[in-house]
Design a protein around this motif. Structure first.
Motif, PDB file in Angstrom:
ATOM      1  N   TRP A   1       6.789 -35.984  27.132  1.00 38.13           N
ATOM      2  CA  TRP A   1       6.510 -35.491  25.781  1.00 38.13           C
ATOM      3  C   TRP A   1       7.771 -34.406  25.471  1.00 38.13           C
ATOM      4  N   GLN A   2       7.535 -34.143  24.214  1.00 36.20           N
ATOM      5  CA  GLN A   2       8.326 -33.212  23.345  1.00 36.20           C
ATOM      6  C   GLN A   2       8.173 -31.750  23.947  1.00 36.20           C
ATOM      7  N   SER A   3       6.796 -31.436  23.887  1.00 38.39           N
ATOM      8  CA  SER A   3       6.304 -30.115  24.177  1.00 38.39           C
ATOM      9  C   SER A   3       5.591 -30.030  25.433  1.00 38.39           C
ATOM     10  N   PRO A   4       5.109 -28.701  25.961  1.00 42.72           N
ATOM     11  CA  PRO A   4       4.337 -28.558  27.153  1.00 42.72           C
ATOM     12  C   PRO A   4       2.777 -28.968  27.005  1.00 42.72           C
ATOM     13  N   SER A   5       2.385 -28.577  25.682  1.00 51.79           N
ATOM     14  CA  SER A   5       1.032 -29.130  25.256  1.00 51.79           C
ATOM     15  C   SER A   5       0.981 -29.660  23.664  1.00 51.79           C
TER      16      SER A   5
END
Length: 245
Positions: free
Chosen positions: A212-216
């Motif tokens: 994914w791009q971001s952790p969340s």
């Protein structure tokens, strides 16, 4: 070297050197940059020579330079080199060029690594030809690292269900590959497509992460994240490492 924690990775980046849009891009693509940096740190030895194609914010490049004492050389449009001269000026060298031009060849040989991050999807040419040129520029143990969008991601599949476009509209899609249109995605890839390109260029796939791009995710996108967690091949992005076959 051992993997960096997210905080160690963040502290290795000097965001004050970067333009505002690069600061915001770092935050929006943090996890992808972080995973790419750790893959490079875990695969390269000390003092590597690295050729970076379309370096952009050069986040991974800066981290690898600091932690492995790397010599980083950047290839990008002349306009980009002028704008980001202060940032790239800390590296070992800069070369102006369009890697999609038929006459382009690597300005260096015997490099230990090529970083091709978030760039391959902006070209409207078969990447196999470029990969062959890059293979010729690698040392005997040289490696290529690639990040790009996963065309077969769940979010594209859902767009098709609702009859929405999943590529750029014609005015951008068919625009020249130049500084003014460098943001346009001309062609995104599935993992098997890139595996074929690498094999045809004489490169062996060593490692793949679907990520994914971001952790969340925001709450409204949480159902996507849950499905992608269970079925990694539907995640939005790919991180690939390859070396000479």
């Amino acid at each position: 070297m051992s993997a960096l924690s997210p905080n160690e990775f963040r502290s290795s980046i000097d965001l004050e050197k970067r333009k505002f849009h690069m600061k915001s891009y770092f935050e929006s693509s943090f996890y992808r940059q972080y995973r790419a940096a750790n893959m490079a740190l875990g695969s390269l030895g000390q003092n590597p020579r690295i050729l970076s194609l379309g370096a952009g914010g050069a986040f991974v490049e800066e981290v690898v330079q600091k932690h492995l004492d790397a010599s980083v050389f950047v290839v990008d449009f002349a306009e980009t080199l002028k704008i980001e001269g202060e940032l790239y000026g800390n590296f070992a060298g800069m070369f102006a060029g369009d890697i999609s031009a038929p006459e382009w060849v690597s300005p260096l040989d015997a490099v230990d690594a090529v970083f091709w991050f978030d760039n391959i999807e902006h070209l409207r040419t078969d990447p196999t030809g470029i990969l062959r040129k890059l293979r010729a520029a690698l040392s005997d143990t040289g490696q290529i690292f690639i990040t790009t969008d996963n065309f077969a991601r769940l979010r594209n599949i859902l767009k098709l269900i609702f009859n929405r476009s999943i590529v750029a509209l014609p005015p951008d899609l068919f625009a020249d590959v130049d500084f003014e249109h460098e943001y346009v995605h001309r062609r995104e890839y599935t993992r098997p497509e890139l595996e074929t390109c690498l094999a045809n260029a004489g490169l062996r796939l060593m490692e793949v992460e679907m990520l994914w791009q971001s952790p969340s995710e925001s709450l409204k996108k949480l159902p996507f994240r849950t499905f992608e967690y269970l079925f990694p091949r539907f995640r939005p992005h790919m991180l690939i490492r390859a070396q000479k076959a």
